[in-house]
Enzyme design. Sequence first.
Site, PDB file in Angstrom:
ATOM      1  N   TYR A 152      55.007  42.613   6.794  1.00 45.98           N
ATOM      2  CA  TYR A 152      54.589  41.336   7.383  1.00 45.98           C
ATOM      3  C   TYR A 152      54.840  41.308   8.890  1.00 45.98           C
ATOM      4  O   TYR A 152      54.158  40.593   9.625  1.00 45.98           O
ATOM      5  CB  TYR A 152      55.322  40.168   6.720  1.00 45.98           C
ATOM      6  CG  TYR A 152      54.922  39.908   5.284  1.00 45.98           C
ATOM      7  CD1 TYR A 152      54.055  40.764   4.608  1.00 45.98           C
ATOM      8  CD2 TYR A 152      55.411  38.815   4.598  1.00 45.98           C
ATOM      9  CE1 TYR A 152      53.697  40.530   3.296  1.00 45.98           C
ATOM     10  CE2 TYR A 152      55.054  38.567   3.286  1.00 45.98           C
ATOM     11  CZ  TYR A 152      54.192  39.432   2.629  1.00 45.98           C
ATOM     12  OH  TYR A 152      53.840  39.201   1.331  1.00 45.98           O
ATOM     13  N   LYS A 201      61.265  49.939  -4.489  1.00 46.49           N
ATOM     14  CA  LYS A 201      60.321  50.938  -5.009  1.00 46.49           C
ATOM     15  C   LYS A 201      60.708  52.282  -4.401  1.00 46.49           C
ATOM     16  O   LYS A 201      59.929  52.967  -3.753  1.00 46.49           O
ATOM     17  CB  LYS A 201      58.878  50.545  -4.645  1.00 46.49           C
ATOM     18  CG  LYS A 201      57.808  51.345  -5.393  1.00 46.49           C
ATOM     19  CD  LYS A 201      57.857  51.144  -6.897  1.00 46.49           C
ATOM     20  CE  LYS A 201      56.702  51.910  -7.575  1.00 46.49           C
ATOM     21  NZ  LYS A 201      56.832  51.896  -9.053  1.00 46.49           N
ATOM     22  N   ASP A 233      58.072  47.058 -10.262  1.00 46.46           N
ATOM     23  CA  ASP A 233      57.208  46.882 -11.422  1.00 46.46           C
ATOM     24  C   ASP A 233      58.032  46.587 -12.679  1.00 46.46           C
ATOM     25  O   ASP A 233      57.655  45.739 -13.500  1.00 46.46           O
ATOM     26  CB  ASP A 233      56.297  48.090 -11.628  1.00 46.46           C
ATOM     27  CG  ASP A 233      56.999  49.418 -11.408  1.00 46.46           C
ATOM     28  OD1 ASP A 233      58.175  49.426 -10.980  1.00 46.46           O
ATOM     29  OD2 ASP A 233      56.378  50.465 -11.659  1.00 46.46           O
ATOM     30  N   ASP A 257      58.013  37.899  -1.954  1.00 45.56           N
ATOM     31  CA  ASP A 257      56.882  36.976  -1.911  1.00 45.56           C
ATOM     32  C   ASP A 257      56.155  36.967  -3.252  1.00 45.56           C
ATOM     33  O   ASP A 257      55.805  35.904  -3.793  1.00 45.56           O
ATOM     34  CB  ASP A 257      55.938  37.412  -0.792  1.00 45.56           C
ATOM     35  CG  ASP A 257      54.897  36.354  -0.452  1.00 45.56           C
ATOM     36  OD1 ASP A 257      54.935  35.260  -1.028  1.00 45.56           O
ATOM     37  OD2 ASP A 257      54.039  36.641   0.400  1.00 45.56           O
ATOM     38  N   ASP A 261      56.611  34.013  -6.841  1.00 44.24           N
ATOM     39  CA  ASP A 261      55.467  33.297  -7.417  1.00 44.24           C
ATOM     40  C   ASP A 261      55.403  33.518  -8.928  1.00 44.24           C
ATOM     41  O   ASP A 261      55.053  32.608  -9.686  1.00 44.24           O
ATOM     42  CB  ASP A 261      54.164  33.756  -6.764  1.00 44.24           C
ATOM     43  CG  ASP A 261      53.913  33.062  -5.428  1.00 44.24           C
ATOM     44  OD1 ASP A 261      54.812  32.352  -4.953  1.00 44.24           O
ATOM     45  OD2 ASP A 261      52.818  33.225  -4.860  1.00 44.24           O
TER      46      ASP A 261
END
Length: 377
Positions: A152, A201, A233, A257, A261
């Site tokens: 970002y 990851k 994951d 982020d 959600d």
Amino acid sequence: MAPARDKTMTIQNKRIVLLPGDGIGPEIMRAAVRVLKDCASEFGHQFSFAEFPFGGCAIDATGEPLPVETLAACKAADAILLGAIGGPKWDAVPLARRPETGLLALRKALGLYINLRPIDLHAPLRGLSPLRADRASDVHIDFVRELAGDVYFGEHRLEADPSGERATDAGAYTTGEIERVARYAFARAETRKGRLASVDKSNVLAMSQLWRRTVTRMAADHPSVKLEHLYVDNAAMQLVLAPAQFDVILTSNMFGDILTDLGAALAGSIGLIPSMSCGPGPSLYEPIHGSAPTLAGKDVANPVGMILSATMMLRESFGLKREAEWIESAVDRLFANGIRTPDTVEPGTTKVGCIEFGERLHAELANASNRPQRTSA
């Protein structure tokens, strides 16, 4: 019954900057401010409010998403409340001046490198969760998301390529950036159940390899916290299969982020979830949902995420735990009594708009049987 107020409670005088923003932002902000005024009146505090343009509305007014006056006011505030920003109206604005770029600039200017997002399944709303009933209980997760690094804040490049175009988004983390957010996450876990899940990851990304090494090393300084590592994951899968196993989850900007959600979906609606962004200066509080421009002006927005962001502010920035619990318990009573906004309505419940939910919450707080007990001086 709300917690009692006693004569030892400290009266506070706080400056709160309001950034209603775009879309449904102004509607939900009005509901939260009314609740804060109720709180100030009931407990004797002095909250002053100053509203400033930010996001798309600031672009319309000044040409910039983060005007100089808005930034100066935020820096001088005791805390900041943000509604929501953005919308298709500003999609054609150059990337460097988009509403979202203004939010990134505000985070950078205030040094907001930690984002705290609590995912709590409210007991009266468990029927909204996609989880089975036996998995939808005892879910109280604090997500600690790094907020100032990753892709970002990296270089974004779009260039010609023999096949058409080539897009590049570069992400980076330093040891120090990881240490400061991990330190907060370990401390948070120490005040809760003593469990910390670090999500990365590291089987693919160099950033994540550094992340895992750094967090592992820091665990030695926090022996009371049980640390586990998960690939992102697998973490997403476990959030669906067995979310109650998690207490505090630490992760990077982009993974946080996405995962929060998902956590909001488990709670039944993204409209319910508050957040805090913090660093060395004033903290910023906002619901995690977007500006929902298609809902703006229709009185159908859910103000609960904004209201709970305000109670987070009371608790985290001002140390007003009793006041926060007083408001939160009133919200839960409305839920238990079947008062619901359109995104949380179920058979047998009463659907109300944003304005009416705020009115009913005001009445619930004003109800003499639910008001704080006072101890005589």
